[in-house]
Design an enzyme around this catalytic site. Structure first.
Site, PDB file in Angstrom:
ATOM      1  N   CYS A   1      32.734  48.649  38.432  1.00  0.00           N
ATOM      2  CA  CYS A   1      33.277  49.311  37.256  1.00  0.00           C
ATOM      3  C   CYS A   1      33.811  50.694  37.624  1.00  0.00           C
ATOM      4  O   CYS A   1      33.500  51.228  38.680  1.00  0.00           O
ATOM      5  CB  CYS A   1      32.195  49.457  36.215  1.00  0.00           C
ATOM      6  SG  CYS A   1      31.230  47.971  35.985  1.00  0.00           S
TER       7      CYS A   1
ATOM      8  N   ARG B   1      40.308  48.516  41.607  1.00  0.00           N
ATOM      9  CA  ARG B   1      38.942  48.055  41.854  1.00  0.00           C
ATOM     10  C   ARG B   1      38.647  46.741  41.155  1.00  0.00           C
ATOM     11  O   ARG B   1      37.626  46.111  41.423  1.00  0.00           O
ATOM     12  CB  ARG B   1      37.938  49.117  41.374  1.00  0.00           C
ATOM     13  CG  ARG B   1      38.082  50.441  42.081  1.00  0.00           C
ATOM     14  CD  ARG B   1      37.373  51.521  41.317  1.00  0.00           C
ATOM     15  NE  ARG B   1      35.979  51.205  41.159  1.00  0.00           N
ATOM     16  CZ  ARG B   1      35.038  51.515  42.037  1.00  0.00           C
ATOM     17  NH1 ARG B   1      35.370  52.149  43.140  1.00  0.00           N
ATOM     18  NH2 ARG B   1      33.794  51.190  41.837  1.00  0.00           N
TER      19      ARG B   1
ATOM     20  N   TRP C   1      33.482  45.614  35.182  1.00  0.00           N
ATOM     21  CA  TRP C   1      33.454  44.375  35.964  1.00  0.00           C
ATOM     22  C   TRP C   1      32.106  43.761  35.620  1.00  0.00           C
ATOM     23  O   TRP C   1      31.061  44.290  35.990  1.00  0.00           O
ATOM     24  CB  TRP C   1      33.586  44.725  37.446  1.00  0.00           C
ATOM     25  CG  TRP C   1      33.287  43.635  38.412  1.00  0.00           C
ATOM     26  CD1 TRP C   1      32.093  43.352  39.005  1.00  0.00           C
ATOM     27  CD2 TRP C   1      34.209  42.686  38.951  1.00  0.00           C
ATOM     28  NE1 TRP C   1      32.217  42.301  39.860  1.00  0.00           N
ATOM     29  CE2 TRP C   1      33.501  41.866  39.859  1.00  0.00           C
ATOM     30  CE3 TRP C   1      35.577  42.448  38.754  1.00  0.00           C
ATOM     31  CZ2 TRP C   1      34.108  40.835  40.553  1.00  0.00           C
ATOM     32  CZ3 TRP C   1      36.176  41.421  39.461  1.00  0.00           C
ATOM     33  CH2 TRP C   1      35.443  40.624  40.333  1.00  0.00           C
TER      34      TRP C   1
ATOM     35  N   ASN D   1      27.986  52.591  35.403  1.00  0.00           N
ATOM     36  CA  ASN D   1      28.193  51.698  36.544  1.00  0.00           C
ATOM     37  C   ASN D   1      26.836  51.425  37.163  1.00  0.00           C
ATOM     38  O   ASN D   1      26.021  52.345  37.263  1.00  0.00           O
ATOM     39  CB  ASN D   1      29.064  52.358  37.621  1.00  0.00           C
ATOM     40  CG  ASN D   1      30.502  52.449  37.196  1.00  0.00           C
ATOM     41  OD1 ASN D   1      30.878  51.963  36.138  1.00  0.00           O
ATOM     42  ND2 ASN D   1      31.308  53.097  38.027  1.00  0.00           N
ATOM     43  N   GLY D   2      26.619  50.202  37.624  1.00  0.00           N
ATOM     44  CA  GLY D   2      25.352  49.882  38.272  1.00  0.00           C
ATOM     45  C   GLY D   2      24.620  48.800  37.501  1.00  0.00           C
ATOM     46  O   GLY D   2      25.193  48.137  36.633  1.00  0.00           O
TER      47      GLY D   2
ATOM     48  N   GLU E   1      33.827  31.268  60.993  1.00  0.00           N
ATOM     49  CA  GLU E   1      34.281  32.350  60.124  1.00  0.00           C
ATOM     50  C   GLU E   1      35.080  33.378  60.933  1.00  0.00           C
ATOM     51  O   GLU E   1      36.117  33.869  60.482  1.00  0.00           O
ATOM     52  CB  GLU E   1      33.077  32.984  59.416  1.00  0.00           C
ATOM     53  CG  GLU E   1      33.380  34.154  58.519  1.00  0.00           C
ATOM     54  CD  GLU E   1      34.405  33.887  57.424  1.00  0.00           C
ATOM     55  OE1 GLU E   1      34.799  32.723  57.194  1.00  0.00           O
ATOM     56  OE2 GLU E   1      34.863  34.861  56.807  1.00  0.00           O
TER      57      GLU E   1
ATOM     58  N   LYS F   1      39.008  34.334  60.182  1.00  0.00           N
ATOM     59  CA  LYS F   1      39.413  35.723  59.923  1.00  0.00           C
ATOM     60  C   LYS F   1      40.578  36.098  60.824  1.00  0.00           C
ATOM     61  O   LYS F   1      41.570  36.646  60.381  1.00  0.00           O
ATOM     62  CB  LYS F   1      38.242  36.652  60.229  1.00  0.00           C
ATOM     63  CG  LYS F   1      37.445  37.410  59.314  1.00  0.00           C
ATOM     64  CD  LYS F   1      37.503  37.427  57.875  1.00  0.00           C
ATOM     65  CE  LYS F   1      38.004  36.268  57.118  1.00  0.00           C
ATOM     66  NZ  LYS F   1      37.239  35.800  56.025  1.00  0.00           N
TER      67      LYS F   1
ATOM     68  N   GLU G   1      43.928  34.143  59.997  1.00  0.00           N
ATOM     69  CA  GLU G   1      44.590  34.387  58.708  1.00  0.00           C
ATOM     70  C   GLU G   1      45.266  35.746  58.612  1.00  0.00           C
ATOM     71  O   GLU G   1      46.244  35.891  57.896  1.00  0.00           O
ATOM     72  CB  GLU G   1      43.642  34.148  57.526  1.00  0.00           C
ATOM     73  CG  GLU G   1      42.597  35.205  57.275  1.00  0.00           C
ATOM     74  CD  GLU G   1      41.792  34.956  55.986  1.00  0.00           C
ATOM     75  OE1 GLU G   1      40.593  35.183  56.012  1.00  0.00           O
ATOM     76  OE2 GLU G   1      42.379  34.560  54.972  1.00  0.00           O
TER      77      GLU G   1
ATOM     78  N   HIS H   1      34.071  18.023  75.711  1.00  0.00           N
ATOM     79  CA  HIS H   1      34.619  16.794  75.125  1.00  0.00           C
ATOM     80  C   HIS H   1      36.065  16.980  74.672  1.00  0.00           C
ATOM     81  O   HIS H   1      36.580  16.154  73.921  1.00  0.00           O
ATOM     82  CB  HIS H   1      33.734  16.336  73.961  1.00  0.00           C
ATOM     83  CG  HIS H   1      32.325  16.066  74.396  1.00  0.00           C
ATOM     84  ND1 HIS H   1      31.979  14.961  75.137  1.00  0.00           N
ATOM     85  CD2 HIS H   1      31.178  16.788  74.247  1.00  0.00           C
ATOM     86  CE1 HIS H   1      30.683  15.001  75.411  1.00  0.00           C
ATOM     87  NE2 HIS H   1      30.185  16.096  74.882  1.00  0.00           N
TER      88      HIS H   1
ATOM     89  N   LYS I   1      44.844  35.466  47.131  1.00  0.00           N
ATOM     90  CA  LYS I   1      43.414  35.766  47.037  1.00  0.00           C
ATOM     91  C   LYS I   1      42.676  34.636  46.338  1.00  0.00           C
ATOM     92  O   LYS I   1      41.580  34.265  46.726  1.00  0.00           O
ATOM     93  CB  LYS I   1      43.214  37.087  46.273  1.00  0.00           C
ATOM     94  CG  LYS I   1      41.766  37.525  46.171  1.00  0.00           C
ATOM     95  CD  LYS I   1      41.212  37.910  47.531  1.00  0.00           C
ATOM     96  CE  LYS I   1      39.726  38.216  47.511  1.00  0.00           C
ATOM     97  NZ  LYS I   1      39.117  38.094  48.845  1.00  0.00           N
TER      98      LYS I   1
HETATM   99  O1  M6R Z   1      37.348  32.320  45.718  1.00  0.00           O
HETATM  100  P1  M6R Z   1      36.815  31.324  46.707  1.00  0.00           P
HETATM  101  O2  M6R Z   1      35.591  31.802  47.405  1.00  0.00           O
HETATM  102  O3  M6R Z   1      36.591  29.972  46.085  1.00  0.00           O
HETATM  103  O4  M6R Z   1      37.956  31.172  47.781  1.00  0.00           O
HETATM  104  C1  M6R Z   1      37.854  30.226  48.793  1.00  0.00           C
HETATM  105  C2  M6R Z   1      38.842  30.486  49.905  1.00  0.00           C
HETATM  106  O5  M6R Z   1      40.142  30.417  49.405  1.00  0.00           O
HETATM  107  C3  M6R Z   1      38.624  31.860  50.557  1.00  0.00           C
HETATM  108  O6  M6R Z   1      37.318  31.989  51.019  1.00  0.00           O
HETATM  109  C4  M6R Z   1      39.588  32.050  51.734  1.00  0.00           C
HETATM  110  O7  M6R Z   1      39.298  31.159  52.743  1.00  0.00           O
HETATM  111  C5  M6R Z   1      39.470  33.501  52.236  1.00  0.00           C
HETATM  112  N1  M6R Z   1      40.629  34.229  51.884  1.00  0.00           N
HETATM  113  C6  M6R Z   1      39.332  33.609  53.699  1.00  0.00           C
HETATM  114  O8  M6R Z   1      39.201  34.934  54.103  1.00  0.00           O
END
Ligand code: M6R
Length: 608
Positions: free
Chosen positions: A2, A27, A75, A101-102, A481, A485, A488, A504, A603
Site C-alpha cells: 500500500c 507499487r 493492496w 500499511n502493514g 528456476e 530467469k 527470459e 543421457h 506479467k
Molecule cells: O501469475 P503466475 O504466478 O500464475 O504466473 C505464472 C508464470 O507466468 C510466471 O511465473 C512466469 O513464468 C514468470 N514471469 C517467470 O519469471
C-alpha cells in the site's frame, strides 16, 4: 504494497494527496481514498479501482476543500478489494481517519474486545481496528491516543492519523513498514515512499521503527513509543524521480530481489507461534488431512518451479505422494483426482488462464483446492475458500523473484502444517524446522552480498550462446528456476538438467568454455554432484558452484564458488536462487536488454 500520503499546510490538500498517490501507483493497488478536514467535517472519499475512479467519485461528491489530509492506495491483505475496505478507515464517530500499511496480526482479538465495548465495524480490515482503538484512548491528545493504541498492536504498521478535533496536526507512526516526512516551507508532507514527496521537497526525515510523529505545517516533532523526543538528521534526496520510484534501484527486478528478506519475513509473520504452524484461514479439517491420499500441484513458469520444491518438501515432511504438473498440461490430461485428494494451485497473479482452468478441472473431479497466491481478491481466490497468501507485495518486473521465494515459504508452511496435523514429525523436529525458517530473512540478506562476484561472472559470460544449470534433488528444481530467469530476460539460451541425466544426452553439448552453474547445496547428494561436475569439467566446461558455506569439496571441484549460509537442507532453494536471479539480472543488463519488460512476455498471462 500500500501507499500512504499526507499533507498539512496552506494549500488545498486533495490535489496534493492525489498527485502523491499517483507517484505511488507503480507499487500496484486495488483501491484508493483520501480523508480531508475542512471547517465543518472530516470527509472520507474512497473507492475500489484506480485513481481515476477516485477522481470520478470526488467529482460526483465534490472535492473537499480543507488543507489537512491523508490518502492511501491499498493492496488488499485482510478483506477483498472493495469501497468499504479501502482506506482511510474511521471510528464510530467519524471524527478520526486512519491510513495504514502493514498487517495487524492480533486484529481479531482487538476487534472482538472493541465490539464488546460497543464499537461498530464497517469493514473486514485489520486497519479499522486502529481507528476504533484511537477513539477508545483519545482524551484530547492525539499523539497520546496513538501511542496507547500502538502498545496494543502486534505486527507491522506505518500509520497516518487525523482527528477532526485536532485541525493543526497529522500523527504518524512506524513499526516495520516504511514512512517518511517531507519538509516543506510552511507546509509538510507524509508518505510511505520518497517519490510521493519529491515534487515538493528533497528534504526528508526517514522515520525509524518505534517512532511517532506529530506533523504540523511548520514542524515535525518525533518521539519514541515511550514519548521521549527523538532528534533526527535531515536526509537530502539525491535521486531523480524515476530512480526514486524504484527506491533508488535502477530496475524493479533488482529492487524486488533485494525485497526478498522482507517479503519472506512478511509471509512468515503470524504463521509461526509457540513452535507450531498456524494457518487460521484454512478450513481443511483434521480427518480430511489425515485421510489425504494424494496431492497434485499445478502452476505455470516460476510458480511451477516452486511447485517442484513443494513436491520434495511435502513428500519428505508429511509423507503424502505429490504430483506436479504444468497447468497447461494438467487441464488436458484427465488426472486421477477424487475427494481424498488435494490440488494446490500456485499463481502469483491468481489470474493465469491455465492455472485457473486447472483449478476448475480439479474441482470438477471432486478434489478440494488450495490456492497459493499473492493477490487478494484475484480470480483463484474467488473460486476456492482455501487460500494461503504470499505477502510479497506487488511484483512489477516481469521476471518473478520475490513471488517465487514467498511461494516457497507458503509451501514450507503448508508442508509443516500437514506434518504437524498428521504427526509425521516429532515436536522437536518441527521446532527445528521452524527455527530454521525464522532465520531465513537474515540468511537471504547475507546471500545477496554475492552481487559483486556475480557482476564479474555476468561480464565474463555475457556473450555465451548457451549456459547450463545442473543440480540434484531440490537443487535441480532451483536449476530450472535459474535457467528460466536467465533465458527470459537476457535471451541467452539456458537449460536446466538433472545432473545425473547429463550423460543421457546433454553432455554432447558441453564443449570447451561452456559455462555450467552447478548447485551443490544438498549435503546427501554432494558426492554425486561432484562426480557430475568432473564429467563436465573433463569436457572443458567452466563450472560455477553454488554451495554451502565452507564446503571445501565444492571449492576444489569448481572454477569458482558462490557460497550461501548454511541452513536446513530443505530450505536451501530460498537462498540458492538469489545468486542465479542476480546473474540473470546482470547478464541481461550487460547485453543491453530491457530487464523489467522482456520481449514477447507479459506479467500476467490471462489467455491460454
Ligand atoms: O501469475 P503466475 O504466478 O500464475 O504466473 C505464472 C508464470 O507466468 C510466471 O511465473 C512466469 O513464468 C514468470 N514471469 C517467470 O519469471
Amino acid at each position: 504494497m500500500c501507499g500512504i500520503v499526507g499533507y498539512i499546510g496552506p494549500q488545498p490538500a486533495a490535489p496534493i494527496l492525489l498527485k502523491g498517490l499517483e507517484k505511488l501507483e507503480y507499487r500496484g493497488y486495488d483501491s484508493a481514498g483520501i480523508a480531508v478536514r475542512d471547517l465543518e467535517r472530516l470527509s472520507v472519499i474512497k473507492t475500489v479501482g484506480r485513481l481515476q475512479d477516485l477522481r470520478a467519485r470526488l467529482e460526483e461528491q465534490g472535492v473537499p476543500q480543507g488543507s489537512l489530509g491523508i490518502g492511501h492506495t491499498r493492496w488488499a491483505t485482510h478483506g477483498r478489494p472493495s469501497d468499504i475496505n479501502a482506506h482511510p478507515h474511521s471510528d464510530c464517530s467519524g471524527r478520526i481517519a486512519v491510513v495504514h500499511n502493514g498487517i495487524i496480526e492480533n486484529y481479531k482479538e482487538l476487534r472482538e474486545w472493541l465490539v464488546e465495548e460497543g464499537h461498530t465495524f464497517k469493514s473486514e480490515t485489520d486497519t479499522e481496528t486502529i481507528a476504533h482503538l484511537i477513539e477508545r484512548f483519545y482524551e484530547g491528545d492525539l499523539v497520546d491516543a496513538v501511542r496507547k493504541t500502538i502498545k496494543r498492536l502486534e505486527g507491522s504498521f506505518a500509520l497516518g492519523v487525523l482527528h477532526f478535533d485536532q485541525p493543526q496536526e497529522i500523527v504518524a507512526a512506524r513499526q516495520h513498514s516504511p514512512l517518511v516526512v517531507g519538509l516543506g516551507d510552511g507546509e509538510n508532507f507524509l508518505a510511505s515512499d520518497i517519490p510521493a514527496v519529491l515534487e515538493h521537497t528533497k528534504k526528508v526525515y526517514i522515520i525509524d521503527d518505534g517512532e511517532v510523529v506529530r506533523l504540523t505545517s511548520d514542524q515535525a516533532e518525533i518521539f519514541d513509543f515511550a514519548g521521549r523526543p527523538v532528534r533526527k538528521e535531515i536526509f537530502e534526496v539525491a535521486w531523480d524521480p524515476v530512480l526514486a520510484e524504484k527506491g533508488g534501484y535502477p530496475h524493479f527486478m533488482l529492487k524486488e530481489i533485494y525485497e526478498q528478506p522482507q517479503a519472506v519475513r512478511d509471509t512468515l509473520q503470524g504463521r509461526l507461534n509457540g513452535g507450531r504452524v498456524v494457518l487460521p484461514d484454512l478450513t481443511l479439517d483434521l480427518a480430511y488431512l489425515r485421510g489425504l491420499r494424494k496431492i497434485f500441484i499445478t502452476a505455470a513458469g516460476t510458480a511451477y518451479h516452486a511447485g517442484i520444491v513443494g513436491k520434495y518438501v511435502i513428500e519428505k515432511l508429511a509423507r503424502i505422494p505429490v504430483e506436479v504438473d504444468l497447468s497447461s498440461e494438467f487441464r488436458y490430461r484427465n488426472p486421477m483426482l477424487g475427494p481424498d485428494c488435494l490440488t494446490i494451485v500456485i499463481s502469483q497473479s491468481g489470474e493465469t488462464a491455465d492455472t485457473l482452468a486447472s483449478l476448475r478441472e480439479a474441482k470438477r473431479l471432486g478434489s478440494k483446492v488450495l490456492a497459493i497466491t499473492n493477490v487478494v481478491g484475484s480470480s483463484v481466490t474467488r473460486e476456492t475458500p482455501e487460500v494461503i497468501y504470499t505477502l510479497a507485495g506487488p511484483e512489477i518486473a516481469v521476471a518473478s523473484t520475490k513471488a517465487y521465494t514467498t511461494q516457497l515459504i507458503a509451501l514450507y508452511l503448508f508442508a509443516l502444517y500437514l506434518a504437524q496435523e498428521r504427526q509425521t514429525l516429532s515436536e522437536q523436529q518441527l521446532a527445528e524446522y521452524i527455527a530454521a525458517l525464522e532465520q531465513l530473512p537474515q540468511a537471504i540478506s547475507a546471500t545477496l552480498s554475492c552481487e559483486e562476484a556475480v557482476v564479474g561472472l555476468a561480464q565474463e559470460f555475457k556473450d555465451k550462446e548457451d549456459i547450463f544449470f545442473i543440480g540434484r534433488g531440490l537443487d535441480y528444481a532451483v536449476a530450472m528456476e535459474g535457467s528460466l530467469k536467465l533465458k527470459e530476460i537476457s535471451y541467452i539460451h539456458a537449460e536446466a538438467y538433472a545432473a545425473g541425466e547429463l550423460k543421457h544426452g546433454t553432455l554432447a553439448l558441453i564443449v570447451e568454455g561452456v559455462p555450467v552453474f552447478a548447485l551443490i547445496t544438498q549435503e546427501s547428494l554432494r558426492d554425486k554432484m561432484i562426480s557430475n561436475i568432473k564429467e563436465v569439467k573433463a569436457r572443458g566446461a567452466t563450472v560455477i558452484g553454488v554451495a554451502n558455506e565452507g564446503d571445501r569439496f565444492a571449492e576444489e571441484a569448481c572454477d569458482q564458488v558462490i557460497f550461501i549460509p548454511r541452513t536446513n537442507e530443505i530450505l536451501t532453494p530460498v537462498l540458492a536462487v538469489a545468486p542465479l536471479q542476480l546473474f540473470a539480472y546482470h547478464a541481461a543488463l550487460a547485453r543491453g536488454c530491457d530487464v523489467d519488460k522482456p520481449r514477447n512476455l507479459a506479467k500476467s498471462v490471462t489467455v491460454e
